[in-house]
Design an enzyme around this catalytic site. Structure first.
Site, PDB file in Angstrom:
ATOM      1  N   GLU A 112      43.429  38.294  43.900  1.00  0.00           N
ATOM      2  CA  GLU A 112      43.841  36.930  44.267  1.00  0.00           C
ATOM      3  C   GLU A 112      45.293  36.605  43.916  1.00  0.00           C
ATOM      4  O   GLU A 112      45.556  35.529  43.379  1.00  0.00           O
ATOM      5  CB  GLU A 112      42.925  35.910  43.580  1.00  0.00           C
TER       6      GLU A 112
HETATM    7  C1  NGO Z   1      36.505  35.924  41.750  1.00  0.00           C
HETATM    8  C2  NGO Z   1      37.825  35.671  41.039  1.00  0.00           C
HETATM    9  C3  NGO Z   1      37.629  35.253  39.592  1.00  0.00           C
HETATM   10  C4  NGO Z   1      36.553  34.185  39.468  1.00  0.00           C
HETATM   11  C5  NGO Z   1      35.278  34.701  40.095  1.00  0.00           C
HETATM   12  C6  NGO Z   1      34.166  33.674  40.014  1.00  0.00           C
HETATM   13  C7  NGO Z   1      37.472  37.887  41.263  1.00  0.00           C
HETATM   14  C8  NGO Z   1      37.651  39.344  41.209  1.00  0.00           C
HETATM   15  N1  NGO Z   1      38.432  36.987  41.109  1.00  0.00           N
HETATM   16  O1  NGO Z   1      36.274  37.311  41.434  1.00  0.00           O
HETATM   17  O2  NGO Z   1      38.845  34.775  39.081  1.00  0.00           O
HETATM   18  O3  NGO Z   1      36.330  33.897  38.116  1.00  0.00           O
HETATM   19  O4  NGO Z   1      35.463  35.064  41.436  1.00  0.00           O
HETATM   20  O5  NGO Z   1      32.987  34.097  40.591  1.00  0.00           O
END
Ligand code: NGO
Length: 519
Positions: free
Chosen positions: A331
């Site tokens: 992200e």
């Molecule tokens: C995503 C995000 C995390 C969140 C999570 C919550 C990933 C790999 N990045 O997973 O920052 O905490 O969802 O479900």
């Protein structure tokens, strides 16, 4: 419904024959430990009319390299039996752990377990296999073996011949200690709980926007300031290097390797808040206690960024005996694609330079990383072109599809904890998927294993952790360990139901899913 006593007896007899568990009242009689081991072993042969009884005179016998697993087993069994259970290198009756004579099929993590009237013998080729064998032995004993205070026996172990080894060498759990901080004691308890299901890696998400949780001596404010809060604005916290080492050792004794993660270049607000020079505008943002994602980025053009990464990785590698460092990489919505590529191409070699192998969330696959890098798939679809391309080049993939393996997803719309962005995950959803054929272009041989991540935006206490992990963690553990030919939801839910009294004895706060016939 009222039933006559003979009707109940017929039901019990029927359940013993079929191995099926019946609803509520009648369930207990069916929970024969031999049929309720989770993950289900490769091969279990029951031996009729044979029982080994653990007694006050039982001895635990271990050859030199088996002493660690033997002592651990003795400690577990002493608590509830109150027996002395001396561990020695002698030979004879009782419980024997040996690193010789195992069927070569067991490999590095498997074991053979034989129960005769005179004793139990666990054979393996390496200590990891002995530890896995002792976890099976615990599950062959009555559930009250897990109690923390002395209980009345008897302590029968059913006659059996078990041959067992894992489908995948990597079966992981992840705990997000960044969004909410968890003390070393809470982490150790989770280690105890996951070890029972033969999980062999614990990934610790040590840094995110809301907190930095490990001391780095060359950048001390990361922990002291960056670790000073958490989601919702609580006090947060961090691990000293001594506490981290203690966790690493505690896990290691239980056959679990710690994988530390420092998430970069996004998810870095805690670091950016701690040191103004890490920001492109030389201005430190405030600490963050919300739950948004995608707003932070290390400053890719600055040299100091790579000095920072080098220092962090060097210090972390020095206290991490395991082979992996996880560099996050998910992200990075505030980093341009070009910058993301520049950043990854600079930092992946830093991890290698300090003798460690890179893991990263699957976003890292976009940069065509070297084949030694392990992308961790966390998507919700069954195709992902950059992950498939990486697998095609030879990268091994760790499978954590968010709509199956994320332990922070709610079970259903009435679950109060957790999130639902990837959907609801009831026990059957967590169990009914095949990691070796889930993602197109990523076949069995490209899969390193599975991991069940537990993100902690809404998770604050060890009871919260347990409620989300149990019973889904054992479901992920079984699909990582057991052969696909043994995959069977109806059989699994029976075995899972038999774990309920064990979790009660352990004081585990589990979710009593209506999909499972709890014993
Ligand atoms: C995503 C995000 C995390 C969140 C999570 C919550 C990933 C790999 N990045 O997973 O920052 O905490 O969802 O479900």
């Amino acid at each position: 419904m009222r039933r006559s006593p003979w009707f109940g007896r017929i039901l019990i007899a029927f359940s013993l024959v079929t191995g099926s568990t019946l609803a509520s009242g009648e369930a207990q009689a069916a929970a024969a430990p031999i049929d309720s081991v989770v993950p289900v072993p490769v091969s279990v042969q029951s031996i009729a009319n044979v029982t080994y009884n653990l007694t006050s005179s039982t001895q635990i016998r271990a050859q030199a390299d088996a002493t660690g697993p033997a002592n651990l087993l003795a400690t577990t069994l002493r608590r509830s039996t109150g027996f002395a259970l001396p561990v020695s290198q002698s030979t004879g009756d009782g419980i024997t752990l040996q690193l010789s004579g195992a069927d070569p099929q067991v490999g590095a993590q498997g074991y053979q377990l034989d129960v005769a009237t005179t004793g139990v013998t666990i054979k393996a080729t390496a200590p990891a296999g002995l530890i896995n064998g002792t976890q099976t032995l615990r599950q062959l004993l009555p559930p009250k073996i897990e109690a923390s205070t002395v209980q009345n026996g008897p302590w029968p172990v059913p006659g059996a011949r078990i041959l067992d080894y894992p489908r995948f060498g990597h079966r992981g759990a992840m705990l997000d200690v960044a969004r909410h901080f968890f003390t070393p004691d809470v982490v150790k308890r989770y280690i105890d709980e996951i070890a029972l299901y033969k999980i062999n890696y614990l990934h610790l998400h040590l840094a995110d926007d809301q907190g930095w949780r490990i001391v780095i001596d060359s950048w001390p404010r990361l922990a002291t300031y960056g670790g000073s809060t958490q989601v919702g604005g609580g006090a947060g916290g961090y691990y000293t290097k001594a506490q981290y080492t203690d966790i690493v050792n505690y896990a290691g004794e239980r056959g679990i390797t710690i994988v530390p993660e420092i998430d970069m270049p996004g998810h870095t607000n805690a670091a950016l808040a701690s040191y103004a020079q890490l920001n492109c505008n030389n201005t430190a943002p405030p600490l963050y206690t919300g739950t948004n994602v995608g707003f932070s980025s290390l400053c890719v053009p600055k040299d100091v960024t790579y000095q920072f990464v080098d220092d962090v990785v060097r210090e972390l590698a020095a206290i991490t005996p395991g082979p992996f460092i996880h560099i996050g990489g998910d992200e990075a919505q505030s980093t341009s694609d070009a910058d993301y590529r520049t950043f990854m191409n600079k930092i992946l070699p830093i991890v290698t330079k300090y003798g460690k192998q890179n893991m990263g969330w699957h976003d890292v696959a976009k940069v065509n990383p070297p084949t030694s890098v392990i992308p961790q798939y966390w998507g919700t679809t069954t195709s992902n072109s950059s992950v498939a391309a990486a697998a095609g080049r030879g990268n091994k993939i760790l499978m954590s599809p968010a709509n199956k393996a994320y332990l922070d997803m709610k079970y259903n719309s009435s679950t109060s904890l957790g999130l639902n962005w990837a959907g609801y995950i009831e026990v059957r959803t967590a169990y009914d998927w095949n990691p070796g054929s889930y993602l197109s272009g990523v076949g069995e041989s490209a899969v390193r294993g599975v991991e069940a991540p537990l993100w902690s935006e809404t998770i604050r206490t060890r009871q919260d952790i347990e409620y989300m992990a149990f019973p889904r963690l054992p479901a992920i553990a079984e699909i990582g360990w057991s052969p696909w030919s043994k995959h069977n939801w109806d059989a699994f839910r029976q075995r899972l139901g038999a774990q309920g009294p064990r979790w009660q004895a352990m004081g585990v706060n589990f979710y009593r899913s209506s999909q499972v016939p709890w014993a």
